[in-house]
Design a protein around this motif. Structure first.
Motif, PDB file in Angstrom:
ATOM      1  N   LEU A 159      -3.745   5.071  15.084  1.00  0.00           N
ATOM      2  CA  LEU A 159      -3.002   5.993  14.229  1.00  0.00           C
ATOM      3  C   LEU A 159      -3.924   7.105  13.732  1.00  0.00           C
ATOM      4  O   LEU A 159      -5.153   6.978  13.742  1.00  0.00           O
ATOM      5  CB  LEU A 159      -2.411   5.243  13.031  1.00  0.00           C
ATOM      6  N   ASP A 160      -3.310   8.202  13.264  1.00  0.00           N
ATOM      7  CA  ASP A 160      -4.134   9.323  12.808  1.00  0.00           C
ATOM      8  C   ASP A 160      -4.433   9.212  11.317  1.00  0.00           C
ATOM      9  O   ASP A 160      -3.991   8.289  10.625  1.00  0.00           O
ATOM     10  CB  ASP A 160      -3.464  10.665  13.136  1.00  0.00           C
ATOM     11  N   VAL A 161      -5.179  10.204  10.826  1.00  0.00           N
ATOM     12  CA  VAL A 161      -5.676  10.164   9.453  1.00  0.00           C
ATOM     13  C   VAL A 161      -4.556  10.261   8.424  1.00  0.00           C
ATOM     14  O   VAL A 161      -4.720   9.808   7.288  1.00  0.00           O
ATOM     15  CB  VAL A 161      -6.711  11.286   9.252  1.00  0.00           C
ATOM     16  N   GLU A 162      -3.422  10.823   8.803  1.00  0.00           N
ATOM     17  CA  GLU A 162      -2.308  10.900   7.867  1.00  0.00           C
ATOM     18  C   GLU A 162      -1.854   9.503   7.454  1.00  0.00           C
ATOM     19  O   GLU A 162      -1.528   9.262   6.283  1.00  0.00           O
ATOM     20  CB  GLU A 162      -1.139  11.673   8.492  1.00  0.00           C
ATOM     21  N   HIS A 163      -1.840   8.588   8.395  1.00  0.00           N
ATOM     22  CA  HIS A 163      -1.450   7.208   8.066  1.00  0.00           C
ATOM     23  C   HIS A 163      -2.482   6.553   7.160  1.00  0.00           C
ATOM     24  O   HIS A 163      -2.133   5.779   6.270  1.00  0.00           O
ATOM     25  CB  HIS A 163      -1.293   6.395   9.354  1.00  0.00           C
ATOM     26  N   LEU A 164      -3.751   6.871   7.370  1.00  0.00           N
ATOM     27  CA  LEU A 164      -4.802   6.343   6.498  1.00  0.00           C
ATOM     28  C   LEU A 164      -4.602   6.851   5.075  1.00  0.00           C
ATOM     29  O   LEU A 164      -4.680   6.077   4.110  1.00  0.00           O
ATOM     30  CB  LEU A 164      -6.176   6.762   7.016  1.00  0.00           C
ATOM     31  N   GLY A 165      -4.331   8.136   4.929  1.00  0.00           N
ATOM     32  CA  GLY A 165      -4.080   8.692   3.596  1.00  0.00           C
ATOM     33  C   GLY A 165      -2.894   8.038   2.925  1.00  0.00           C
ATOM     34  O   GLY A 165      -2.936   7.737   1.725  1.00  0.00           O
ATOM     35  N   ASP A 166      -1.845   7.807   3.679  1.00  0.00           N
ATOM     36  CA  ASP A 166      -0.663   7.141   3.117  1.00  0.00           C
ATOM     37  C   ASP A 166      -1.007   5.728   2.642  1.00  0.00           C
ATOM     38  O   ASP A 166      -0.539   5.278   1.585  1.00  0.00           O
ATOM     39  CB  ASP A 166       0.450   7.068   4.163  1.00  0.00           C
ATOM     40  N   ALA A 167      -1.827   5.038   3.424  1.00  0.00           N
ATOM     41  CA  ALA A 167      -2.192   3.667   3.072  1.00  0.00           C
ATOM     42  C   ALA A 167      -3.034   3.623   1.804  1.00  0.00           C
ATOM     43  O   ALA A 167      -2.885   2.722   0.973  1.00  0.00           O
ATOM     44  CB  ALA A 167      -2.950   3.022   4.233  1.00  0.00           C
ATOM     45  N   VAL A 168      -3.926   4.603   1.649  1.00  0.00           N
ATOM     46  CA  VAL A 168      -4.748   4.669   0.434  1.00  0.00           C
ATOM     47  C   VAL A 168      -3.872   4.956  -0.781  1.00  0.00           C
ATOM     48  O   VAL A 168      -4.020   4.327  -1.832  1.00  0.00           O
ATOM     49  CB  VAL A 168      -5.851   5.735   0.586  1.00  0.00           C
ATOM     50  N   ARG A 169      -2.956   5.881  -0.633  1.00  0.00           N
ATOM     51  CA  ARG A 169      -2.056   6.193  -1.749  1.00  0.00           C
ATOM     52  C   ARG A 169      -1.182   4.991  -2.098  1.00  0.00           C
ATOM     53  O   ARG A 169      -0.822   4.790  -3.267  1.00  0.00           O
ATOM     54  CB  ARG A 169      -1.217   7.423  -1.413  1.00  0.00           C
ATOM     55  N   ALA A 170      -0.855   4.192  -1.107  1.00  0.00           N
ATOM     56  CA  ALA A 170      -0.075   2.973  -1.368  1.00  0.00           C
ATOM     57  C   ALA A 170      -0.864   1.974  -2.200  1.00  0.00           C
ATOM     58  O   ALA A 170      -0.272   1.090  -2.832  1.00  0.00           O
ATOM     59  CB  ALA A 170       0.355   2.335  -0.049  1.00  0.00           C
TER      60      ALA A 170
END
Length: 207
Positions: free
Chosen positions: A155-166
């Motif tokens: 997956l790309d970095v956008e998914h990583l950012g979403d996971a951190v915000r979660a």
């Protein structure tokens, strides 16, 4: 603090500090961290990035920005971000000390070394003030999880950012507008500089 699931603050800092022991350069540290994180689960990588973001957020304050401004004579918000990550790279003790009291930045040995090099080279007119390794910035530390996450998850970095915000953490860097934590104050007010940053003021000959 972040709601990390597998990695706590001690484990996060252990990796940051071990990277410094395993590699002698910034680039080497990034390679070591990339390899270490790539062997871990996606959830651990998200946890690491969550701590990386949360710790950097602690440095995003008016007093820390002022200390950076007066010690290094520069006010770039990008440079400030990279400086905060450089402080993180010095390890937990140094970072916590300065995050708790930004005025103590002037007592950090690596900061004093960088300032000595600058004075010496400016006096000698020897060209570049700092080499890449000496420069008190570590921009790429902020992105060290991107490749491992992509390799492990696809997956790309956008998914990583979403996971951190979660996890309940939103990064304060990069700075879109000057809106740091704490009370804003006038850096041109010498009395305020002395009150808030007495060691830094003494170094700069203020007050």
């Amino acid at each position: 603090m972040p709601r990390s699931r597998l990695m706590d603050a001690d484990a996060f800092w252990a990796l940051i500090e071990r990277s410094g022991r395993e590699a002698g350069t910034k680039a080497g540290r990034l390679v070591w961290l990339d390899g270490e994180l790539s062997r871990r689960s996606a959830e651990e990588i998200v946890d690491f990035d969550t701590w990386l973001t949360a710790v950097a957020n602690r440095g995003c304050t008016w007093d820390m920005y002022a200390a950076y401004w007066f010690v290094f004579g520069r006010g770039s918000t990008d440079g400030f971000e990279y400086f905060v990550h450089w402080l993180m790279g010095l390890g937990r003790e140094a970072f916590e000390r300065v995050a708790e009291c930004p005025d103590e930045v002037i007592e950090v040995p690596q900061v004093l070394h960088a300032l000595k090099l600058r004075r010496t080279r400016l006096a000698a007119r020897s060209g570049r003030i700092w080499t890449e390794e000496e420069y008190p910035e570590f921009e790429l530390l902020a992105y060290v999880t991107f490749e491992p996450y992509a390799k492990v998850t696809g997956l790309d970095v956008e998914h990583l950012g979403d996971a951190v915000r979660a996890r309940g953490v939103r990064g304060k860097f990069p700075i879109v507008k000057i809106d740091f934590d704490g009370e804003a104050w006038d850096f041109d007010d010498d009395a305020e500089v002395v009150r808030r940053l007495p060691r830094v003021a003494h170094y700069r000959g203020i007050g």
